[in-house]
Design a protein around this motif. Sequence first.
Motif, PDB file in Angstrom:
ATOM      1  N   ILE A  23       0.856  -1.235  -0.128  1.00 52.78           N
ATOM      2  CA  ILE A  23       0.084  -0.103  -0.049  1.00 52.78           C
ATOM      3  C   ILE A  23       0.871   1.334   0.112  1.00 52.78           C
ATOM      4  N   ARG A  24       1.791   1.236   0.844  1.00 54.83           N
ATOM      5  CA  ARG A  24       2.818   2.371   1.065  1.00 54.83           C
ATOM      6  C   ARG A  24       3.446   2.619  -0.686  1.00 54.83           C
ATOM      7  N   ARG A  25       3.814   1.391  -1.229  1.00 56.38           N
ATOM      8  CA  ARG A  25       4.728   1.682  -2.500  1.00 56.38           C
ATOM      9  C   ARG A  25       3.531   2.092  -3.329  1.00 56.38           C
ATOM     10  N   ILE A  26       2.115   1.726  -3.364  1.00 63.83           N
ATOM     11  CA  ILE A  26       1.344   2.131  -4.438  1.00 63.83           C
ATOM     12  C   ILE A  26       1.134   3.560  -4.212  1.00 63.83           C
ATOM     13  N   LEU A  27       0.941   4.052  -3.096  1.00 66.69           N
ATOM     14  CA  LEU A  27       0.857   5.464  -2.917  1.00 66.69           C
ATOM     15  C   LEU A  27       1.804   6.351  -3.359  1.00 66.69           C
ATOM     16  N   ARG A  28       3.236   5.770  -3.245  1.00 68.64           N
ATOM     17  CA  ARG A  28       4.303   6.484  -3.630  1.00 68.64           C
ATOM     18  C   ARG A  28       4.227   6.658  -5.260  1.00 68.64           C
ATOM     19  N   ILE A  29       4.135   5.217  -5.602  1.00 70.39           N
ATOM     20  CA  ILE A  29       3.901   5.195  -7.377  1.00 70.39           C
ATOM     21  C   ILE A  29       3.025   6.109  -7.743  1.00 70.39           C
ATOM     22  N   LEU A  30       1.955   6.195  -6.984  1.00 73.43           N
ATOM     23  CA  LEU A  30       0.937   7.177  -7.710  1.00 73.43           C
ATOM     24  C   LEU A  30       1.436   8.402  -7.745  1.00 73.43           C
ATOM     25  N   LEU A  31       2.033   9.006  -6.703  1.00 77.74           N
ATOM     26  CA  LEU A  31       2.581  10.402  -6.577  1.00 77.74           C
ATOM     27  C   LEU A  31       3.579  10.842  -7.592  1.00 77.74           C
ATOM     28  N   VAL A  32       4.293   9.739  -7.852  1.00 79.28           N
ATOM     29  CA  VAL A  32       5.366   9.722  -8.922  1.00 79.28           C
ATOM     30  C   VAL A  32       4.963   9.789 -10.311  1.00 79.28           C
ATOM     31  N   SER A  60      -7.557  10.875  -6.299  1.00 74.84           N
ATOM     32  CA  SER A  60      -7.538   9.466  -6.626  1.00 74.84           C
ATOM     33  C   SER A  60      -6.620   8.993  -5.508  1.00 74.84           C
ATOM     34  N   TRP A  61      -5.328   9.790  -5.176  1.00 75.87           N
ATOM     35  CA  TRP A  61      -4.436   9.625  -3.940  1.00 75.87           C
ATOM     36  C   TRP A  61      -5.302   9.619  -2.825  1.00 75.87           C
ATOM     37  N   LEU A  62      -6.185  10.468  -2.353  1.00 68.22           N
ATOM     38  CA  LEU A  62      -6.749  10.740  -1.076  1.00 68.22           C
ATOM     39  C   LEU A  62      -7.849   9.495  -1.031  1.00 68.22           C
ATOM     40  N   ASN A  63      -8.369   8.982  -2.244  1.00 67.25           N
ATOM     41  CA  ASN A  63      -9.400   7.943  -2.221  1.00 67.25           C
ATOM     42  C   ASN A  63      -8.687   6.524  -1.794  1.00 67.25           C
ATOM     43  N   PHE A  64      -7.537   6.300  -2.313  1.00 66.99           N
ATOM     44  CA  PHE A  64      -6.907   5.496  -2.411  1.00 66.99           C
ATOM     45  C   PHE A  64      -6.171   5.138  -0.705  1.00 66.99           C
ATOM     46  N   HIS A  65      -5.700   6.130  -0.354  1.00 67.38           N
ATOM     47  CA  HIS A  65      -5.256   6.242   0.934  1.00 67.38           C
ATOM     48  C   HIS A  65      -6.368   6.055   2.069  1.00 67.38           C
ATOM     49  N   SER A  66      -7.511   6.813   1.378  1.00 66.18           N
ATOM     50  CA  SER A  66      -8.732   6.518   2.597  1.00 66.18           C
ATOM     51  C   SER A  66      -9.202   5.164   2.640  1.00 66.18           C
ATOM     52  N   LEU A  67      -9.324   4.695   1.402  1.00 66.72           N
ATOM     53  CA  LEU A  67      -9.765   3.214   1.242  1.00 66.72           C
ATOM     54  C   LEU A  67      -8.888   2.086   1.882  1.00 66.72           C
ATOM     55  N   GLN A  69      -7.082   2.856   4.544  1.00 65.41           N
ATOM     56  CA  GLN A  69      -7.381   2.940   5.943  1.00 65.41           C
ATOM     57  C   GLN A  69      -8.779   2.612   6.644  1.00 65.41           C
ATOM     58  N   GLY A  70      -9.797   2.442   5.544  1.00 65.18           N
ATOM     59  CA  GLY A  70     -10.950   2.027   5.847  1.00 65.18           C
ATOM     60  C   GLY A  70     -10.911   0.457   6.024  1.00 65.18           C
ATOM     61  N   ARG A  82     -11.842  -5.729  21.126  1.00 65.27           N
ATOM     62  CA  ARG A  82     -11.952  -4.473  21.821  1.00 65.27           C
ATOM     63  C   ARG A  82     -11.397  -3.322  21.081  1.00 65.27           C
ATOM     64  N   SER A  83     -11.739  -3.494  19.490  1.00 67.58           N
ATOM     65  CA  SER A  83     -11.357  -2.708  18.662  1.00 67.58           C
ATOM     66  C   SER A  83     -12.002  -1.165  19.205  1.00 67.58           C
ATOM     67  N   GLN A  84     -11.149  -0.065  18.887  1.00 66.19           N
ATOM     68  CA  GLN A  84     -11.589   1.249  19.161  1.00 66.19           C
ATOM     69  C   GLN A  84     -12.320   1.794  17.958  1.00 66.19           C
ATOM     70  N   GLU A  85     -12.209   1.227  16.762  1.00 67.46           N
ATOM     71  CA  GLU A  85     -12.922   1.578  15.389  1.00 67.46           C
ATOM     72  C   GLU A  85     -14.287   1.323  15.301  1.00 67.46           C
ATOM     73  N   ARG A  86     -15.112   2.209  15.306  1.00 66.87           N
ATOM     74  CA  ARG A  86     -16.517   2.146  15.312  1.00 66.87           C
ATOM     75  C   ARG A  86     -17.007   1.835  13.912  1.00 66.87           C
ATOM     76  N   GLY A  87     -17.913   0.599  13.635  1.00 71.15           N
ATOM     77  CA  GLY A  87     -18.354   0.458  12.437  1.00 71.15           C
ATOM     78  C   GLY A  87     -18.899   1.411  11.541  1.00 71.15           C
ATOM     79  N   SER A  88     -19.903   2.469  12.080  1.00 72.45           N
ATOM     80  CA  SER A  88     -20.524   3.382  11.449  1.00 72.45           C
ATOM     81  C   SER A  88     -19.530   4.570  11.232  1.00 72.45           C
ATOM     82  N   MET A  89     -18.449   4.696  11.732  1.00 72.74           N
ATOM     83  CA  MET A  89     -17.285   5.650  11.146  1.00 72.74           C
ATOM     84  C   MET A  89     -16.715   4.981   9.998  1.00 72.74           C
TER      85      MET A  89
END
Length: 146
Positions: A23-32, A60-67, A69-70, A82-89
């Motif tokens: 994922i980190r490499r794809i985001l970097r390639i996207l910027l390049v 598309s960078w923001l969308n992919f990064h958000s995807l 993380q989601g 015990r996840s702090q992540e709420r499903g609705s969020m």
Amino acid sequence: MDPDPPQPSAASAEAEQFYSGAIRRILRILLVLAAALVAPVWLAFDMASALGFAAGAGASWLNFHSLAQGVEGLGDRIVNVRSQERGSMVVGRFLLRYLLVGIVAYAIFKGSFHAFRGFLAGICLPVAAMLSEAVYEAYAAFRRGF
């Protein structure tokens, strides 16, 4: 009596570490790719197309990064009780991504056809980034023996 599960080898641990960075490499390639292609789009078409391309690449960078993380948050929500992540969020962020891209696309479409054409090209940039990552992973797999 259950036998002990097999312990991961050093090679599999190295492969796991390599593939976990995709994922980190794809985001970097996207910027390049975005930075490398803005000038050719400007030269081949016009300034409006180049600005639309830059806006599409940014969206598309923001969308992919958000995807990414989601998906990570959703996976954490499913696996970790015990996840702090709420499903609705998680679902809210998922829907918000597409709403924002739609609003930007509509605004650009209403403003300039040429910019919208560039925006559509920029929004497709993650495909090129993922294909580049796939080629790199195949190369690494053959080179390192993963």
